[in-house]
Design a protein around this motif. Structure first.
Motif, PDB file in Angstrom:
ATOM      1  N   ALA A 392      45.370  -5.768 -24.214  1.00  0.00           N
ATOM      2  CA  ALA A 392      44.954  -6.577 -23.046  1.00  0.00           C
ATOM      3  C   ALA A 392      43.318  -6.471 -22.948  1.00  0.00           C
ATOM      4  CB  ALA A 392      45.775  -6.294 -21.662  1.00  0.00           C
ATOM      5  N   ILE A 393      42.947  -5.009 -23.028  1.00  0.00           N
ATOM      6  CA  ILE A 393      41.608  -4.825 -23.193  1.00  0.00           C
ATOM      7  C   ILE A 393      40.829  -5.606 -24.305  1.00  0.00           C
ATOM      8  CG2 ILE A 393      39.799  -3.285 -23.339  1.00  0.00           C
ATOM      9  CD1 ILE A 393      40.813  -3.160 -20.469  1.00  0.00           C
ATOM     10  N   ALA A 394      41.339  -5.316 -25.270  1.00  0.00           N
ATOM     11  CA  ALA A 394      40.803  -5.890 -26.753  1.00  0.00           C
ATOM     12  C   ALA A 394      40.644  -7.447 -26.396  1.00  0.00           C
ATOM     13  CB  ALA A 394      41.722  -5.816 -27.719  1.00  0.00           C
ATOM     14  N   GLN A 395      41.590  -8.177 -26.023  1.00  0.00           N
ATOM     15  CA  GLN A 395      41.707  -9.634 -25.735  1.00  0.00           C
ATOM     16  C   GLN A 395      40.625 -10.241 -24.810  1.00  0.00           C
ATOM     17  OE1 GLN A 395      43.117 -11.869 -27.891  1.00  0.00           O
ATOM     18  NE2 GLN A 395      44.077 -10.206 -28.954  1.00  0.00           N
ATOM     19  N   LEU A 396      40.819  -9.320 -23.751  1.00  0.00           N
ATOM     20  CA  LEU A 396      39.820  -9.533 -22.646  1.00  0.00           C
ATOM     21  C   LEU A 396      38.437  -9.422 -23.214  1.00  0.00           C
ATOM     22  CD1 LEU A 396      40.964  -7.865 -19.351  1.00  0.00           C
ATOM     23  CD2 LEU A 396      40.039 -10.233 -19.696  1.00  0.00           C
ATOM     24  N   THR A 397      38.056  -8.555 -24.032  1.00  0.00           N
ATOM     25  CA  THR A 397      36.738  -8.143 -24.416  1.00  0.00           C
ATOM     26  C   THR A 397      36.451  -9.420 -25.426  1.00  0.00           C
ATOM     27  OG1 THR A 397      36.865  -5.936 -24.369  1.00  0.00           O
ATOM     28  CG2 THR A 397      35.184  -6.611 -25.709  1.00  0.00           C
ATOM     29  N   GLU A 398      37.188  -9.674 -26.504  1.00  0.00           N
ATOM     30  CA  GLU A 398      37.116 -10.839 -27.288  1.00  0.00           C
ATOM     31  C   GLU A 398      36.563 -12.095 -26.782  1.00  0.00           C
ATOM     32  OE1 GLU A 398      39.134 -13.120 -31.161  1.00  0.00           O
ATOM     33  OE2 GLU A 398      40.025 -10.973 -30.191  1.00  0.00           O
ATOM     34  N   HIS A 399      37.346 -12.491 -25.581  1.00  0.00           N
ATOM     35  CA  HIS A 399      37.257 -13.755 -25.201  1.00  0.00           C
ATOM     36  C   HIS A 399      36.433 -13.649 -23.841  1.00  0.00           C
ATOM     37  CE1 HIS A 399      40.204 -15.434 -27.832  1.00  0.00           C
ATOM     38  NE2 HIS A 399      40.904 -14.380 -27.748  1.00  0.00           N
ATOM     39  N   LEU A 400      35.604 -12.596 -23.612  1.00  0.00           N
ATOM     40  CA  LEU A 400      34.969 -12.588 -22.324  1.00  0.00           C
ATOM     41  C   LEU A 400      33.866 -13.596 -22.164  1.00  0.00           C
ATOM     42  CD1 LEU A 400      34.780 -10.763 -19.856  1.00  0.00           C
ATOM     43  CD2 LEU A 400      33.157  -9.262 -21.030  1.00  0.00           C
ATOM     44  N   ASP A 401      33.028 -13.777 -23.039  1.00  0.00           N
ATOM     45  CA  ASP A 401      31.988 -14.870 -23.019  1.00  0.00           C
ATOM     46  C   ASP A 401      32.727 -16.169 -22.360  1.00  0.00           C
ATOM     47  OD1 ASP A 401      30.494 -13.123 -24.060  1.00  0.00           O
ATOM     48  OD2 ASP A 401      29.685 -14.282 -25.713  1.00  0.00           O
ATOM     49  N   ASP A 402      33.830 -16.703 -23.233  1.00  0.00           N
ATOM     50  CA  ASP A 402      34.469 -18.095 -22.673  1.00  0.00           C
ATOM     51  C   ASP A 402      34.791 -17.893 -21.166  1.00  0.00           C
ATOM     52  OD1 ASP A 402      34.106 -18.894 -25.226  1.00  0.00           O
ATOM     53  OD2 ASP A 402      35.843 -18.404 -26.205  1.00  0.00           O
ATOM     54  N   LEU A 403      35.555 -16.733 -20.932  1.00  0.00           N
ATOM     55  CA  LEU A 403      36.100 -16.687 -19.580  1.00  0.00           C
ATOM     56  C   LEU A 403      34.912 -16.699 -18.511  1.00  0.00           C
ATOM     57  CD1 LEU A 403      38.507 -13.587 -20.192  1.00  0.00           C
ATOM     58  CD2 LEU A 403      39.006 -16.041 -19.546  1.00  0.00           C
ATOM     59  N   LEU A 412      39.806 -13.256 -13.393  1.00  0.00           N
ATOM     60  CA  LEU A 412      39.330 -12.006 -14.058  1.00  0.00           C
ATOM     61  C   LEU A 412      39.621 -10.767 -12.964  1.00  0.00           C
ATOM     62  CD1 LEU A 412      35.777 -12.665 -15.555  1.00  0.00           C
ATOM     63  CD2 LEU A 412      37.787 -11.550 -16.749  1.00  0.00           C
ATOM     64  N   VAL A 413      39.212 -10.918 -11.514  1.00  0.00           N
ATOM     65  CA  VAL A 413      39.400  -9.929 -10.537  1.00  0.00           C
ATOM     66  C   VAL A 413      40.826  -9.469 -10.762  1.00  0.00           C
ATOM     67  CG1 VAL A 413      39.377  -9.716  -8.016  1.00  0.00           C
ATOM     68  CG2 VAL A 413      37.384 -10.650  -9.296  1.00  0.00           C
ATOM     69  N   ARG A 414      41.761 -10.395 -10.571  1.00  0.00           N
ATOM     70  CA  ARG A 414      43.132 -10.161 -10.566  1.00  0.00           C
ATOM     71  C   ARG A 414      43.605  -9.218 -11.838  1.00  0.00           C
ATOM     72  NH1 ARG A 414      47.762 -12.724 -12.638  1.00  0.00           N
ATOM     73  NH2 ARG A 414      46.480 -14.717 -13.180  1.00  0.00           N
ATOM     74  N   TRP A 415      43.232  -9.858 -12.893  1.00  0.00           N
ATOM     75  CA  TRP A 415      43.586  -9.130 -14.108  1.00  0.00           C
ATOM     76  C   TRP A 415      43.042  -7.398 -14.267  1.00  0.00           C
ATOM     77  CZ3 TRP A 415      41.794 -13.257 -18.138  1.00  0.00           C
ATOM     78  CH2 TRP A 415      43.085 -14.035 -18.391  1.00  0.00           C
ATOM     79  N   LEU A 416      41.759  -7.426 -13.870  1.00  0.00           N
ATOM     80  CA  LEU A 416      41.184  -6.075 -13.884  1.00  0.00           C
ATOM     81  C   LEU A 416      41.959  -5.246 -12.709  1.00  0.00           C
ATOM     82  CD1 LEU A 416      37.618  -7.489 -14.516  1.00  0.00           C
ATOM     83  CD2 LEU A 416      38.905  -6.271 -16.146  1.00  0.00           C
ATOM     84  N   ALA A 417      42.172  -5.892 -11.811  1.00  0.00           N
ATOM     85  CA  ALA A 417      42.820  -5.058 -10.665  1.00  0.00           C
ATOM     86  C   ALA A 417      44.205  -4.197 -11.213  1.00  0.00           C
ATOM     87  CB  ALA A 417      43.071  -5.826  -9.449  1.00  0.00           C
ATOM     88  N   GLN A 418      44.977  -5.182 -12.061  1.00  0.00           N
ATOM     89  CA  GLN A 418      46.032  -4.863 -12.745  1.00  0.00           C
ATOM     90  C   GLN A 418      45.800  -3.687 -13.583  1.00  0.00           C
ATOM     91  OE1 GLN A 418      49.149  -7.888 -13.252  1.00  0.00           O
ATOM     92  NE2 GLN A 418      47.179  -9.264 -12.595  1.00  0.00           N
TER      93      GLN A 418
END
Length: 900
Positions: A392-403, A412-418
């Motif tokens: 999950a961290i790898a995918q978040l990092t890869e697609h962070l710019d688009d997000l 993002l807040v909901r994901w990172l809280a989990q």
């Protein structure tokens, strides 16, 4: 599909499918309760006025009130003189002879005229009774309806074929009404194409919010507040059986709110109902498919194939749809589907009990499928649910710019809280994204604590600059950000881009205008291609803000129009954040030239984004301008609601400037309406929240609305004109010293009013002449119009002497004539109805989803909005359509063809 036909059973069960009479599982006594039903007036009216319909099909899963609606329709028919014949079907009715025998007895209750004397079953042949019965039905002289309940038990091809013959034989005044859990195979497409079918589907059978309230408060005598009723309606999606079971459980509870918040598919009564009435009736293959796909919020056939190992999920989904097993289309093309939320929760509980740990593997399979079709957002959702933190961290990092560019801050807040806090320890970019998202969600204290929990790094320091800027600590942000920019490597375009964007905003606010322009220009080569587009948006926003503040309204309008056209021509994606700022300043310029419709259109498009994750300036501009526009159109209630919403947002986020802005606008309105005591009280609140106001800091949403200007306006209105003159002159000099010429123009108008009130009319006219000279060549209108009747009267007196000489005075005559015309009192008293805008694209999306039966949480998830934003859009729709309830809005929207 034939291979699935017998997988979905709908055999009769002990619990009847009735509105308000869906029985709970038997208690210790072996009996269940039969509460009073509630009349579905609109549905009965619709059925009564079905026109040319030969078939009325009421279809839904168990517990949606089909039988009760059928009975209520029968009562209406009796009251209006229409004959009815009712038959509740049983599995043994799949024998054609038995079915015809029972139907004949039922039809025999109709007017005997036209029936064959002696009955139709006295012959040996099976064929003669069929045709004799059809002839007797065709020969009925009076209007009639044949009602067939629990039709889902019929699967015999012979009986289904007979039903098609019956439909063909019906006279114009005859109608067949079928209530069924499944869609019967009787050629519905052909009947629909002929315009002879009225369908009452699950969406129509669901209780509306108002009906839910009536059902709980009046039918079940429960003392619930509106919030509890709305919460229960939301989680049940208007499913009547679930509401009934919840109502039974609520009786005698001391804390109904806690129960409602916990009500889910695992509720014992509801779980027992679903287990007995739904799951137990299905084939093993069907149950396995339901359980495996229950982990999906939305699903399509290929995704289901990937989870289940099947290759025929499309056929399975179609069978589920025909069986009405709590499955609903999630898009207009009907490629994506979802389960009722309570049904899905029940299935997930069953899955975990029967196969512990299976859900994780299913989530993992779903994530891999989504990644294979390049849909990272739902993939990340499933990876987090599967507990695959590293992936999950790898995918978040890869697609962070688009997000980030997409503005998905709440997601993002909901994901990172989990995710475990330690998971971000090795990803500084995610640390920055986390802090950025928290700030834009206005969770400032959480952002401060988050930043303090990590050791200093370029990313954490960038996050600190963002926090300082968004909490109006501009001087600190400037000093700290300047130092950071000198140390920040330009090759990390994500960090550098966010920091440069924030610093441009800070430099503009602290008066370093040229420095802001230079930074944006220099930053573009150091960011990615998409990042460069982001920077260009920011640059256009900053240039336009400065143009407007410095009195170059024409330049701002031209730049914004050209930039907007360029975006349209290149089909450029909106760059979140920068686009909000660009839209807000565009709305301000449109409002300034009195293009209220254009301003409202832009504001409505951007309102949800500014509420969800906008900085203070975007929130203030959008709410204050929408409040003014509503009031100008006569809708003072909507105008006050925008200000109330703004104050609430400011209070929840701890922003004194946002709260102050709401109170400044209330003070302005009360002042112009002559309610000076109310204005004085409101001013005390302005002073309470005015700590953000500093002479060397410029906030564009408060350019002409500052505590000082609010205070001076009220003093002039209170008659303290002479005492205000020195303060006004000083304020004008200070504004000019900071090149804030729009503010200076506003202050000159107040200065002219003060001079006139002090009996110095000649000086007042001189100041007014100077203001008109400046305004006429740039097109400033609302700066004048927003000062109300007193300024209008002063301008009219000025015009008597000077209008004929306007050109020689350096005032554009066309501008002056236009301004004087707009100052007419009739302009302020215009009716509200004539100026309502059409619904925005986002509002249309939401009203259509509501019409499809989607609850607010699901709409929020689908459109990546917060629930509060969805509710705001719904309120805007109500304001525009002039309605007072959600159902009324849907009815008006449907009548106007907005739901087509």
């Amino acid at each position: 599909m034939p291979e699935h036909k017998n997988q979905f059973s709908s055999a009769n069960a002990p619990v009847r499918d009735e509105v308000g009479t869906a029985q709970a599982p038997a208690g210790p006594s072996g009996k269940s309760v039969q509460p009073a039903s509630m009349v579905r007036l609109k549905l009965v009216d619709q059925m009564e006025n079905a026109g040319s319909a030969k078939l009325m099909l009421i279809r839904a899963a168990a517990g949606f009130g089909k039988s009760t609606l059928l009975r209520q329709y029968r009562e209406r028919c009796r009251a209006t003189g229409r004959q009815t014949a009712w038959l509740s079907l049983e599995p043994t009715d799949n024998d054609l002879s038995r079915f015809i025998s029972r139907l004949d007895a039922c039809v025999g209750e109709l007017d005997p005229e036209g029936l064959i004397e002696g009955g139709v079953l006295d012959t040996i042949s099976d064929v003669e009774p069929v045709y004799t019965l059809l002839e007797s039905i065709a020969g009925q002289a009076r209007p009639f309806s044949i009602l067939l309940d629990e039709f889902e038990v019929i699967q015999s091809p012979a009986v289904l074929n007979f039903i098609q013959q019956l439909l063909a034989a019906l006279p114009p005044h005859g109608c067949l009404v079928i209530a069924s859990r499944t869609a019967p195979e009787i050629g519905l497409g052909r009947i629909r194409a002929r315009g002879q079918l009225l369908e009452v589907d699950p969406g129509a059978l669901r209780f509306s919010l108002e009906e839910t309230g009536t059902f709980l408060r009046e039918t079940h005598r429960l003392q619930l507040d509106s919030g509890d009723i709305a919460a229960l309606h939301r989680c049940t999606e208007g499913w009547i059986a679930a509401l009934y079971l919840a109502a039974l459980s609520l009786k005698g509870r001391d804390d109904p709110s806690a129960f409602i918040q916990s009500f889910s598919g695992s509720n014992l009564n509801l779980a027992a109902y679903l287990a007995e009435q739904i799951l137990a009736q299905q084939s093993e293959e069907c149950r396995r498919f339901l359980l495996q796909t229950s982990v999906l919020n939305r699903f399509c056939a290929p995704l289901c194939d990937a989870l289940t190992g099947r290759n025929d999920s499309q056929a399975m989904i179609e069978s589920l749809l025909r069986a009405n097993l709590f499955l609903f289309p999630a898009d207009e093309e009907q490629r994506w589907f979802r389960y009722h939320s309570l049904f899905a929760g029940f299935l997930q509980d069953v899955l975990e009990r029967q196969t512990p740990g299976a859900a994780r593997e299913l989530h993992r399979a779903a994530a891999h499928w989504y990644l294979s079709v390049k849909q990272p957002i739902p993939a990340i959702d499933h990876l987090i649910s599967a507990g695959d933190t590293d992936e999950a961290i790898a995918q978040l990092t890869e697609h962070l710019d688009d997000l980030v560019r997409g503005g998905l801050v709440r997601l993002l807040v909901r994901w990172l809280a989990q995710l475990p806090p330690a998971a971000l320890g090795h990803s500084p970019r995610l640390q920055l994204a986390s802090a950025w998202a928290l700030v834009l969600c206005r969770r400032y204290q959480s952002a401060q604590e988050f930043i303090a929990s990590y050791r200093p790094s370029p990313e954490i320091e960038s996050a600190r600059v963002i926090l300082l800027a968004c909490t109006d600590r501009m001087e600190e942000a400037y000093e700290f950000g300047q130092s950071l920019l000198r140390r920040l490597p330009t090759d990390d375009h994500f960090v550098y881009g966010l920091t440069a964007n924030t610093m441009a905003y800070v430099m503009q606010a602290t008066g370093h205008y040229e420095e802001a322009r230079r930074l944006l220009s220099e930053a573009i080569p150091y960011v990615s291609q998409q990042g460069a587009g982001f920077m260009r948006n920011v640059a256009a926003s900053v240039e336009s803000i400065l143009d407007l503040a410095q009195g170059r309204l024409g330049n701002a309008l031209a730049r914004l129009q050209a930039f907007t056209q360029q975006q349209a021509d290149t089909a450029a994606d909106n760059q979140f954040g920068a686009q909000i700022s660009l839209d807000m300043i565009r709305s301000v310029t449109l409002y300034e030239v009195d293009d209220l419709e254009g301003a409202q259109r832009v504001l409505n498009e951007g309102l949800s984004y500014s509420i969800d994750s906008g900085v203070a300036d975007a929130l203030i501009s959008s709410h204050v301008l929408l409040s003014r526009i509503a009031a100008l159109r006569g809708d003072t209630v909507a105008g006050q609601r925008y200000l109330n919403d703004l104050e609430t947002i400011g209070r929840d986020g701890g922003s004194s400037r946002i709260q102050c802005s709401a109170w400044m606008e209330r003070t302005r309105v009360a002042t112009l309406e002559g309610r000076l005591d109310a204005a004085q009280q409101a001013l005390r609140q302005v002073e309470k929240y005015s700590d953000w106001d500093r002479p060397d800091v410029f906030m564009y949403s408060n350019d002409v609305d500052t505590p000082a200007i609010t205070r001076l306006r009220l003093r002039v209105a209170q008659g303290q004109c002479a005492q205000s003159l020195d303060g006004l002159r000083e304020a004008i000099a200070e504004a000019q010293g900071h090149s804030l010429m729009r503010r200076a123009l506003k202050l000159r108008l107040l200065h002219a009013l003060a001079l006139d009130g002090a009996g110095r009319q000649t000086e007042a006219f001189d100041v007014l002449t100077e203001a008109l000279q400046f305004a006429s060549h740039e097109g400033f209108l609302r700066t004048f119009l927003d000062e109300g009747k007193r300024l209008a009267e002063l301008l009219q007196r000025w015009a008597v002497t000077f209008q004929a000489r306007s050109r020689s005075l350096g005032i554009a005559p066309g501008f002056l004539a236009d301004l004087l015309k707009r100052l007419e009192p009739a302009r302020q008293d215009s009716a509200s109805d004539g100026g309502r805008d059409a619904l925005t694209k986002r509002e249309l999306q939401i009203i259509r989803l509501l019409a499809d039966g989607c609850p607010i949480p699901e709409i929020a998830t689908k459109l990546f909005l917060s629930e509060n934003t969805v509710k705001t859009h719904i309120r805007n729709v109500s304001v525009k359509l002039g309605t007072h309830s959600r159902n009324e809005s849907l009815a008006i929207a449907r009548a106007r063809g907005l739901l087509d």
